[in-house]
Design a protein around this motif. Structure first.
Motif, PDB file in Angstrom:
ATOM      1  N   ASN A   1       0.826  -1.216   0.000  1.00  0.00           N
ATOM      2  CA  ASN A   1       0.000   0.000   0.000  1.00  0.00           C
ATOM      3  C   ASN A   1       0.856   1.260   0.000  1.00  0.00           C
ATOM      4  O   ASN A   1       0.570   2.213  -0.735  1.00  0.00           O
ATOM      5  N   VAL A   2       1.896   1.279   0.811  1.00  0.00           N
ATOM      6  CA  VAL A   2       2.790   2.439   0.846  1.00  0.00           C
ATOM      7  C   VAL A   2       3.471   2.612  -0.513  1.00  0.00           C
ATOM      8  O   VAL A   2       3.572   3.724  -1.030  1.00  0.00           O
ATOM      9  N   PHE A   3       3.918   1.511  -1.107  1.00  0.00           N
ATOM     10  CA  PHE A   3       4.546   1.572  -2.430  1.00  0.00           C
ATOM     11  C   PHE A   3       3.567   2.131  -3.465  1.00  0.00           C
ATOM     12  O   PHE A   3       3.923   3.001  -4.261  1.00  0.00           O
ATOM     13  N   ALA A   4       2.320   1.656  -3.442  1.00  0.00           N
ATOM     14  CA  ALA A   4       1.320   2.131  -4.407  1.00  0.00           C
ATOM     15  C   ALA A   4       1.024   3.612  -4.206  1.00  0.00           C
ATOM     16  O   ALA A   4       0.939   4.374  -5.179  1.00  0.00           O
ATOM     17  N   LEU A   5       0.874   4.031  -2.949  1.00  0.00           N
ATOM     18  CA  LEU A   5       0.606   5.449  -2.683  1.00  0.00           C
ATOM     19  C   LEU A   5       1.795   6.332  -3.050  1.00  0.00           C
ATOM     20  O   LEU A   5       1.628   7.427  -3.610  1.00  0.00           O
ATOM     21  N   LEU A   6       2.992   5.856  -2.727  1.00  0.00           N
ATOM     22  CA  LEU A   6       4.193   6.618  -3.053  1.00  0.00           C
ATOM     23  C   LEU A   6       4.362   6.765  -4.560  1.00  0.00           C
ATOM     24  O   LEU A   6       4.646   7.869  -5.056  1.00  0.00           O
ATOM     25  N   THR A   7       4.146   5.677  -5.289  1.00  0.00           N
ATOM     26  CA  THR A   7       4.282   5.771  -6.753  1.00  0.00           C
ATOM     27  C   THR A   7       3.181   6.651  -7.338  1.00  0.00           C
ATOM     28  O   THR A   7       3.420   7.360  -8.317  1.00  0.00           O
ATOM     29  N   ALA A   8       1.981   6.639  -6.728  1.00  0.00           N
ATOM     30  CA  ALA A   8       0.903   7.526  -7.213  1.00  0.00           C
ATOM     31  C   ALA A   8       1.303   8.982  -7.018  1.00  0.00           C
ATOM     32  O   ALA A   8       1.133   9.809  -7.925  1.00  0.00           O
ATOM     33  N   ALA A   9       1.834   9.313  -5.848  1.00  0.00           N
ATOM     34  CA  ALA A   9       2.253  10.697  -5.581  1.00  0.00           C
ATOM     35  C   ALA A   9       3.410  11.096  -6.489  1.00  0.00           C
ATOM     36  O   ALA A   9       3.417  12.198  -7.053  1.00  0.00           O
ATOM     37  N   LEU A  10       4.387  10.218  -6.636  1.00  0.00           N
ATOM     38  CA  LEU A  10       5.536  10.528  -7.493  1.00  0.00           C
ATOM     39  C   LEU A  10       5.129  10.636  -8.954  1.00  0.00           C
ATOM     40  O   LEU A  10       5.672  11.470  -9.699  1.00  0.00           O
TER      41      LEU A  10
ATOM     42  N   TYR B   1       2.155  11.624  -9.965  1.00  0.00           N
ATOM     43  CA  TYR B   1       1.404  12.883 -10.051  1.00  0.00           C
ATOM     44  C   TYR B   1       2.355  14.075 -10.207  1.00  0.00           C
ATOM     45  O   TYR B   1       2.088  14.992 -10.985  1.00  0.00           O
ATOM     46  N   PHE B   2       3.455  14.053  -9.465  1.00  0.00           N
ATOM     47  CA  PHE B   2       4.430  15.142  -9.551  1.00  0.00           C
ATOM     48  C   PHE B   2       5.462  14.913 -10.653  1.00  0.00           C
ATOM     49  O   PHE B   2       6.449  15.619 -10.735  1.00  0.00           O
ATOM     50  N   LYS B   3       5.233  13.900 -11.464  1.00  0.00           N
ATOM     51  CA  LYS B   3       6.055  13.571 -12.636  1.00  0.00           C
ATOM     52  C   LYS B   3       7.516  13.287 -12.277  1.00  0.00           C
ATOM     53  O   LYS B   3       8.427  13.570 -13.036  1.00  0.00           O
ATOM     54  N   VAL B   4       7.733  12.737 -11.077  1.00  0.00           N
ATOM     55  CA  VAL B   4       9.070  12.316 -10.665  1.00  0.00           C
ATOM     56  C   VAL B   4       9.376  10.944 -11.272  1.00  0.00           C
ATOM     57  O   VAL B   4      10.506  10.668 -11.657  1.00  0.00           O
ATOM     58  N   VAL B   5       8.363  10.106 -11.349  1.00  0.00           N
ATOM     59  CA  VAL B   5       8.506   8.793 -11.988  1.00  0.00           C
ATOM     60  C   VAL B   5       7.432   8.673 -13.056  1.00  0.00           C
ATOM     61  O   VAL B   5       6.429   9.388 -13.046  1.00  0.00           O
TER      62      VAL B   5
ATOM     63  N   LEU C   1       4.454   6.752 -15.358  1.00  0.00           N
ATOM     64  CA  LEU C   1       3.205   6.077 -15.016  1.00  0.00           C
ATOM     65  C   LEU C   1       3.386   4.560 -14.868  1.00  0.00           C
ATOM     66  O   LEU C   1       2.573   3.907 -14.220  1.00  0.00           O
ATOM     67  N   MET C   2       4.447   4.034 -15.456  1.00  0.00           N
ATOM     68  CA  MET C   2       4.687   2.588 -15.357  1.00  0.00           C
ATOM     69  C   MET C   2       4.923   2.171 -13.903  1.00  0.00           C
ATOM     70  O   MET C   2       4.458   1.108 -13.481  1.00  0.00           O
ATOM     71  N   ALA C   3       5.608   2.979 -13.112  1.00  0.00           N
ATOM     72  CA  ALA C   3       5.834   2.665 -11.700  1.00  0.00           C
ATOM     73  C   ALA C   3       4.506   2.644 -10.945  1.00  0.00           C
ATOM     74  O   ALA C   3       4.256   1.759 -10.117  1.00  0.00           O
ATOM     75  N   PHE C   4       3.629   3.615 -11.234  1.00  0.00           N
ATOM     76  CA  PHE C   4       2.309   3.636 -10.609  1.00  0.00           C
ATOM     77  C   PHE C   4       1.505   2.417 -11.035  1.00  0.00           C
ATOM     78  O   PHE C   4       0.839   1.778 -10.214  1.00  0.00           O
ATOM     79  N   PHE C   5       1.569   2.096 -12.286  1.00  0.00           N
ATOM     80  CA  PHE C   5       0.849   0.927 -12.803  1.00  0.00           C
ATOM     81  C   PHE C   5       1.353  -0.348 -12.125  1.00  0.00           C
ATOM     82  O   PHE C   5       0.564  -1.195 -11.713  1.00  0.00           O
ATOM     83  N   LEU C   6       2.670  -0.486 -11.969  1.00  0.00           N
ATOM     84  CA  LEU C   6       3.256  -1.657 -11.309  1.00  0.00           C
ATOM     85  C   LEU C   6       2.795  -1.751  -9.850  1.00  0.00           C
ATOM     86  O   LEU C   6       2.420  -2.829  -9.376  1.00  0.00           O
ATOM     87  N   GLY C   7       2.781  -0.622  -9.142  1.00  0.00           N
ATOM     88  CA  GLY C   7       2.302  -0.609  -7.762  1.00  0.00           C
ATOM     89  C   GLY C   7       0.843  -1.018  -7.665  1.00  0.00           C
ATOM     90  O   GLY C   7       0.450  -1.780  -6.771  1.00  0.00           O
ATOM     91  N   SER C   8       0.047  -0.552  -8.597  1.00  0.00           N
ATOM     92  CA  SER C   8      -1.378  -0.903  -8.602  1.00  0.00           C
ATOM     93  C   SER C   8      -1.576  -2.381  -8.905  1.00  0.00           C
ATOM     94  O   SER C   8      -2.398  -3.043  -8.268  1.00  0.00           O
ATOM     95  N   VAL C   9      -0.820  -2.906  -9.847  1.00  0.00           N
ATOM     96  CA  VAL C   9      -0.928  -4.329 -10.188  1.00  0.00           C
ATOM     97  C   VAL C   9      -0.513  -5.192  -8.997  1.00  0.00           C
ATOM     98  O   VAL C   9      -1.178  -6.186  -8.674  1.00  0.00           O
TER      99      VAL C   9
END
Length: 167
Positions: free
Chosen positions: A42-51, A53-57, A59-67
């Motif tokens: 959950n922390v990984f998914a939330l962190l990747t969502a925030a990152l 959003y701020f275009k630090v990483v 969308l693939m990282a967010f997608f991986l966290g969600s999967v």
């Protein structure tokens, strides 16, 4: 009511699939290692969502966290309980179970077995069951539906608190 000084009560039961699946989910969710894994994912998914959003990483990282989150939840909520239910023939039997001062016994048409209270390491109560743990992974589900009244459920709860420690 207690039958006599040495015997508390006897119950008769079979298992209902939907309630067993719910109890197995409850068991998995209460495991400390699984709780930690859920928190980390959950922390990984939330962190990747925030990152993301701020275009630090990307969308693939967010997608991986969600999967990862979806796979973990699907495996804990559906896959693991279903596999355990299908593999375990115990859930298809009819049982008689007696609770006494010195221990408890469990029997079906193929035989019976007795245990002393010292064989149990702990117990856990979920909405439809008492989970009697022999060790951290080996447990037996005692359905509350097997009791004749809410008073018997209360009486067993008190007996378990007296004889073994609760999680």
């Amino acid at each position: 009511k207690r039958i006599d000084k040495n015997q508390y009560m006897t119950i008769h039961f079979t298992y209902e699939k939907s309630k067993v699946i719910q109890a197995l989910r409850y068991h998995f969710i209460t495991r400390p290692e699984l709780r930690i894994m859920i928190i980390v994912v959950n922390v990984f998914a939330l962190l990747t969502a925030a990152l993301a959003y701020f275009k630090v990483v990307g969308l693939m990282a967010f997608f991986l966290g969600s999967v990862l989150w979806f796979l973990l939840m699907i495996s804990v909520w559906f896959f693991l309980p279903g596999v355990i239910y299908r593999r375990n023939t115990t859930f298809k039997d009819h049982f008689d179970m007696s609770f006494e001062e010195t221990g408890f016994s469990l029997g079906n048409e193929r035989g019976s077995r007795n245990w002393s209270w010292q064989k149990l390491s702990t117990f856990l109560e979920s909405p439809h069951f008492f989970h009697l743990y022999f060790d951290s992974r080996t447990f037996f589900l005692v359905p509350k539906s097997g009791f004749r009244s809410i008073d018997e459920v209360f009486e067993l709860r008190q007996l378990l608190k007296e004889k073994i420690k609760k999680r």
